[in-house]
Design a protein around this motif. Structure first.
Motif, PDB file in Angstrom:
ATOM      1  N   UNK A   1       0.663  -1.222   0.117  1.00 10.77           N
ATOM      2  CA  UNK A   1       0.140  -0.172   0.014  1.00 10.77           C
ATOM      3  C   UNK A   1       0.911   1.328   0.116  1.00 10.77           C
ATOM      4  N   UNK A   2       0.531   2.068   0.851  1.00 10.44           N
ATOM      5  CA  UNK A   2       1.342   3.436   0.907  1.00 10.44           C
ATOM      6  C   UNK A   2       2.820   3.355   1.299  1.00 10.44           C
ATOM      7  N   UNK A   3       3.196   2.073   1.993  1.00  7.54           N
ATOM      8  CA  UNK A   3       4.431   2.025   2.446  1.00  7.54           C
ATOM      9  C   UNK A   3       5.359   1.282   1.322  1.00  7.54           C
TER      10      UNK A   3
ATOM     11  N   UNK B   1       9.932   2.623   8.388  1.00 10.06           N
ATOM     12  CA  UNK B   1      11.085   3.052   8.945  1.00 10.06           C
ATOM     13  C   UNK B   1      12.313   3.442   8.017  1.00 10.06           C
ATOM     14  N   UNK B   2      12.328   2.364   7.080  1.00 11.50           N
ATOM     15  CA  UNK B   2      13.338   2.730   5.756  1.00 11.50           C
ATOM     16  C   UNK B   2      12.844   1.870   4.816  1.00 11.50           C
ATOM     17  N   UNK B   3      12.857   2.722   3.620  1.00 13.19           N
ATOM     18  CA  UNK B   3      12.826   2.199   2.179  1.00 13.19           C
ATOM     19  C   UNK B   3      13.953   2.064   1.601  1.00 13.19           C
ATOM     20  N   UNK B   4      15.191   2.395   2.150  1.00 13.46           N
ATOM     21  CA  UNK B   4      16.211   2.449   1.453  1.00 13.46           C
ATOM     22  C   UNK B   4      17.452   2.602   2.489  1.00 13.46           C
ATOM     23  N   UNK B   5      18.455   1.854   2.091  1.00 10.49           N
ATOM     24  CA  UNK B   5      19.628   1.930   2.995  1.00 10.49           C
ATOM     25  C   UNK B   5      20.899   1.479   2.140  1.00 10.49           C
ATOM     26  N   UNK B   6      22.203   2.105   2.768  1.00 13.12           N
ATOM     27  CA  UNK B   6      23.183   1.994   1.998  1.00 13.12           C
ATOM     28  C   UNK B   6      24.299   1.298   3.084  1.00 13.12           C
ATOM     29  N   UNK B   7      25.221   0.274   2.827  1.00 12.43           N
ATOM     30  CA  UNK B   7      25.949  -0.289   3.633  1.00 12.43           C
ATOM     31  C   UNK B   7      27.251   0.080   3.156  1.00 12.43           C
TER      32      UNK B   7
ATOM     33  N   UNK C   1      20.153   4.586   6.839  1.00  8.54           N
ATOM     34  CA  UNK C   1      18.894   4.157   6.495  1.00  8.54           C
ATOM     35  C   UNK C   1      18.201   5.426   6.230  1.00  8.54           C
ATOM     36  N   UNK C   2      16.973   5.539   5.331  1.00  5.00           N
ATOM     37  CA  UNK C   2      16.292   6.593   4.925  1.00  5.00           C
ATOM     38  C   UNK C   2      14.622   6.173   4.651  1.00  5.00           C
ATOM     39  N   UNK C   3      13.948   7.051   5.154  1.00  4.30           N
ATOM     40  CA  UNK C   3      12.419   6.805   4.952  1.00  4.30           C
ATOM     41  C   UNK C   3      11.997   7.887   3.886  1.00  4.30           C
ATOM     42  N   UNK C   4      10.960   7.435   3.068  1.00  2.00           N
ATOM     43  CA  UNK C   4      10.314   8.319   1.928  1.00  2.00           C
ATOM     44  C   UNK C   4       8.890   8.149   2.514  1.00  2.00           C
ATOM     45  N   UNK C   5       8.330   7.502   3.528  1.00  2.00           N
ATOM     46  CA  UNK C   5       7.070   7.331   3.958  1.00  2.00           C
ATOM     47  C   UNK C   5       7.159   6.923   5.302  1.00  2.00           C
ATOM     48  N   UNK C   6       5.966   6.325   5.887  1.00  4.54           N
ATOM     49  CA  UNK C   6       5.844   5.927   7.225  1.00  4.54           C
ATOM     50  C   UNK C   6       6.856   4.468   7.530  1.00  4.54           C
TER      51      UNK C   6
ATOM     52  N   UNK D   1      15.341  11.914  -0.082  1.00  2.34           N
ATOM     53  CA  UNK D   1      15.420  10.933   0.843  1.00  2.34           C
ATOM     54  C   UNK D   1      15.747  11.545   2.325  1.00  2.34           C
ATOM     55  N   UNK D   2      14.938  10.999   3.400  1.00  2.00           N
ATOM     56  CA  UNK D   2      15.313  11.502   4.797  1.00  2.00           C
ATOM     57  C   UNK D   2      15.881  10.402   5.434  1.00  2.00           C
ATOM     58  N   UNK D   3      17.023  10.868   6.262  1.00  2.00           N
ATOM     59  CA  UNK D   3      17.836   9.836   6.832  1.00  2.00           C
ATOM     60  C   UNK D   3      17.014   9.514   8.295  1.00  2.00           C
ATOM     61  N   UNK D   4      16.689   8.301   8.397  1.00  2.00           N
ATOM     62  CA  UNK D   4      16.096   7.593   9.554  1.00  2.00           C
ATOM     63  C   UNK D   4      16.831   7.630  10.955  1.00  2.00           C
TER      64      UNK D   4
END
Length: 326
Positions: free
Chosen positions: A139-141, A187-193, A180-185, A166-169
């Motif tokens: 859904x929206x996530x 906690x993270x939709x994207x991350x970098x190692x 870790x980054x969020x673009x909605x509710x 993208x917003x740093x969580x």
């Protein structure tokens, strides 16, 4: 937010039959035959969430990020062009293959193909899972999250944070750099190692029912070397999950119970407790190659009584706890 969800992923692989079994019978996605050169998968009412194309590489082919408004595509195109990033407008044929109305695409500093799209197509028929599950939390996530290996976080961070909003969580510096980054509710939709490598680390799908994760873990355990991380719980997003080796070598996280935040009030912060409260034993690592170090971090967190709060899935309360450092 203009970019509001991870909409779809593409993978290059010549192991289409293996992916059909893995994504369909283990993950529980619905397999859709796109012809001899590709196989696609549904997770919900969207026409397509995962596309595996018969190409060499065995890695990520593209990430598709959904924008809130059609005009956002031009806003991002102008911003990226001003930063020296070459931006391409998706042809009608490409949009049809992605089952979207409009898209643009470009590459990040690591050479990963990023597609921004608007107008996802909705299927006329109901989602039919590949094994008995209660479905996925989408859904929206969005479809879940994606994680990249990166050589230089200092280069990649401003690209995603400043150009793509993208917003740093949260972030951690031990045992390696993690952002870790969020673009909605979610906690993270994207991350970098910050592993010093290039490539795809994993993507995550979140199940509606914990038993669907456990039953998947049992299925994966019947296959030799399929399980990469044992069952465990992460310290930052509270996800209970295990990781499986995909047919292409990167991991797929199978999770449940992920943290939902309030993006408006969330404050980014550094974490110090390692990736997991418990479990997530890295079966693919040697003791000297990091397995013991990560285990010791978990045991230290346990010794200090670190654990997730036992509260309802409340974004406001999670945000308040984060502000208080809990």
């Amino acid at each position: 937010m203009a970019i509001n969800a991870l909409g779809y992923l593409g993978v290059r692989s010549d192991k289409l039959d293996d992916w059909g079994d893995f994504a369909g019978k283990l993950l529980g996605m619905q397999k859709i035959d796109r012809g001899g050169k590709a196989v696609a998968f549904r997770m919900d009412d969207r026409q397509q969430r995962l596309l595996v194309s018969d190409e060499p590489g065995e890695t990520l082919a593209f990430m598709g990020w959904e924008v809130e408004h059609r005009d956002d595509l031009q806003v991002y195109a102008n911003r990226l062009d001003g930063a020296g990033v070459v931006v391409h407008t998706g042809s009608g044929e490409l949009c049809d293959r992605r089952f979207v109305t409009d898209l643009i695409w470009f590459e990040d500093p690591g050479g990963n193909r990023i597609e921004l799209f608007h107008g996802p197509m909705i299927a006329n028929d109901a989602f039919i899972p590949g094994r008995p599950i209660d479905g996925f939390k989408t859904g929206p996530l969005g479809m879940g999250h994606a994680v990249l290996h990166v050589k230089n976080i200092e280069v990649m961070l401003p690209f995603y944070r400043d150009l793509l909003d993208f917003h740093v969580s949260d972030f951690g510096l031990e045992p390696y750099g993690l952002y870790f980054f969020h673009v909605n509710g979610r906690h993270h939709s994207f991350a970098m190692v910050g592993s010093g490598q290039l490539g795809f680390h994993h993507f995550m799908v979140e199940f509606q029912n914990l038993d669907d994760v456990g039953q998947g873990f049992d299925l994966a355990s019947q296959e030799e070397d399929r399980v990469a991380y044992t069952l465990g719980r992460h310290t930052n997003d509270y996800m209970t999950s295990y990781y499986a080796h995909s047919p292409s070598g990167f991991f797929v996280e199978n999770g449940w119970g992920g943290r939902v935040i309030d993006p408006e009030s969330w404050e980014p912060h550094q974490t110090h407790d390692g990736p997991s409260f418990w479990g997530h034993e890295r079966l693919y690592l040697t003791e000297e190659g990091g397995r013991k170090r990560l285990r010791d971090m978990r045991l230290d967190a346990a010794q200090r009584g670190k654990r997730a709060p036992q509260v309802a899935d409340c974004p406001w309360l999670f945000a308040e706890l984060a502000k208080q450092g809990k």
